[in-house]
Design a protein around this motif. Structure first.
Motif, PDB file in Angstrom:
ATOM      1  N   MET A  91      16.062 -56.733 -61.979  1.00 51.12           N
ATOM      2  CA  MET A  91      16.258 -55.390 -61.481  1.00 51.12           C
ATOM      3  C   MET A  91      16.728 -55.607 -60.041  1.00 51.12           C
ATOM      4  N   ASP A  93      17.435 -53.769 -56.458  1.00 47.72           N
ATOM      5  CA  ASP A  93      17.331 -52.589 -55.608  1.00 47.72           C
ATOM      6  C   ASP A  93      18.651 -52.485 -54.850  1.00 47.72           C
ATOM      7  N   ILE A 100      14.133 -58.002 -58.354  1.00 48.06           N
ATOM      8  CA  ILE A 100      12.815 -57.978 -58.987  1.00 48.06           C
ATOM      9  C   ILE A 100      12.956 -58.539 -60.405  1.00 48.06           C
ATOM     10  N   LEU A 129      19.228 -54.246 -64.250  1.00 45.10           N
ATOM     11  CA  LEU A 129      19.061 -52.842 -63.917  1.00 45.10           C
ATOM     12  C   LEU A 129      19.341 -52.685 -62.432  1.00 45.10           C
ATOM     13  N   TYR A 130      20.251 -51.788 -62.104  1.00 46.85           N
ATOM     14  CA  TYR A 130      20.520 -51.512 -60.698  1.00 46.85           C
ATOM     15  C   TYR A 130      19.713 -50.275 -60.363  1.00 46.85           C
ATOM     16  N   VAL A 131      18.739 -50.424 -59.503  1.00 51.95           N
ATOM     17  CA  VAL A 131      17.776 -49.349 -59.277  1.00 51.95           C
ATOM     18  C   VAL A 131      17.683 -48.916 -57.823  1.00 51.95           C
ATOM     19  N   ARG A 132      16.945 -47.822 -57.656  1.00 48.86           N
ATOM     20  CA  ARG A 132      16.785 -47.242 -56.321  1.00 48.86           C
ATOM     21  C   ARG A 132      15.356 -46.725 -56.278  1.00 48.86           C
ATOM     22  N   PRO A 133      14.678 -46.902 -55.157  1.00 50.79           N
ATOM     23  CA  PRO A 133      13.285 -46.475 -55.044  1.00 50.79           C
ATOM     24  C   PRO A 133      13.120 -45.048 -55.557  1.00 50.79           C
ATOM     25  N   LYS A 134      12.110 -44.838 -56.374  1.00 53.37           N
ATOM     26  CA  LYS A 134      11.867 -43.532 -57.002  1.00 53.37           C
ATOM     27  C   LYS A 134      11.980 -42.423 -55.979  1.00 53.37           C
ATOM     28  N   SER A 135      12.679 -41.345 -56.376  1.00 55.98           N
ATOM     29  CA  SER A 135      13.149 -40.392 -55.374  1.00 55.98           C
ATOM     30  C   SER A 135      12.096 -39.641 -54.572  1.00 55.98           C
TER      31      SER A 135
END
Lengths: 139, 139
Positions: A91, A93, A100, A129-135
């Motif tokens: 994953m 960020d 991660i 997975l390209y993710v972003r800290p939960k909004s």
DNA sequence: CTGAATGCAAACGGTTTGCAAAGCT
DNA sequence: AGCTTTGCAAACCGTTTGCATTCAG
């Protein structure tokens, strides 16, 4: 004879200065995922006189020897990490660039089922997975 | 005014010859996944005088406009396909190079759960299975 | 001592960019 | 007419390679 020397011997590689230094870098680095440039920079910082070409050659040999795994994430540079034997996916960020690791047996199983259903068997796979800290609104 | 012209207008792109030809190529090609070189070659074959740089520029604009999706599979070249709205993942037959599309709602769901469990939300993801025909001994 | 490994610089392959000429609207 | 788009060639960037030198065994 130390651990790292043995690892190189076992891989059938001569124990040279560049190989020792690079292997050592991976084993001591808290940041598990490194690019060739990362390595090169760190060697420069520690006054080592190792060429970028050598870094690439060593990384390639280590990959062939099963010491490292190479990932082609987005963004040009390949990323390497020690192969600790335990398969995992990644994953990323997208804000911080942090990587991660995660494991999902269910996803692994589903992948095999899908391949099988199409008459294939999995040779390799890549899940990122390209993710972003939960909004929680970002700072 | 035909379909393709409208598509370009809708994307806010002027209707130029290279853009029409390239869009048309994707819509008529049985092979859905094409590289910049693929496009360039086909244009040359049909006597079109369109530069490779233009092909890249058009592909980039089409991606930005949501007309195309770009994939970075293994092996250097980026691959483009029309965005038909329906998300799917890919399986690549490493022997033939063939690309197979598949959908797995279960995997999608698991991915979201995993991201969530780590406090992230998925921005994008990439799942590629590199496969080989089921081991009916290979010829 | 001898083949393997290294450093350097040059080559590579895919992609991007600067610029003057050509094309849309 | 005026701003966009194109073609060409040159630049780019990560990676690889040729070659003379250095090094491990």
């Amino acid at each position: 004879m130390d651990q790292e020397t043995q690892e190189l011997r076992k891989a059938g590689l001569k124990v040279t200065h560049p190989r020792m230094r690079i292997l050592h870098l991976f084993e001591e680095s808290p940041q598990r995922h490194l690019t060739a440039e990362d390595i090169y920079r760190r060697l420069l910082d520690s006054q080592e006189d190792i060429g970028l070409a050598t870094v690439y050659r060593v990384l390639t040999q280590f990959e062939a020897a099963g010491i490292l795994i190479k990932h082609n994430f987005e963004g040009g540079q390949a990323v390497f990490e020690l192969d600790r034997g335990q398969h995992h996916d990644h994953m990323i960020d997208v804000d911080s660039g942090k990587v991660i690791e995660f494991v999902s047996d269910e996803i692994e199983k589903l992948q095999h089922e899908i391949a099988e259903r199409h008459g294939y068997e999995i040779q390799d796979h890549s899940l990122v997975l390209y993710v972003r800290p939960k909004s929680d609104q970002k700072k």
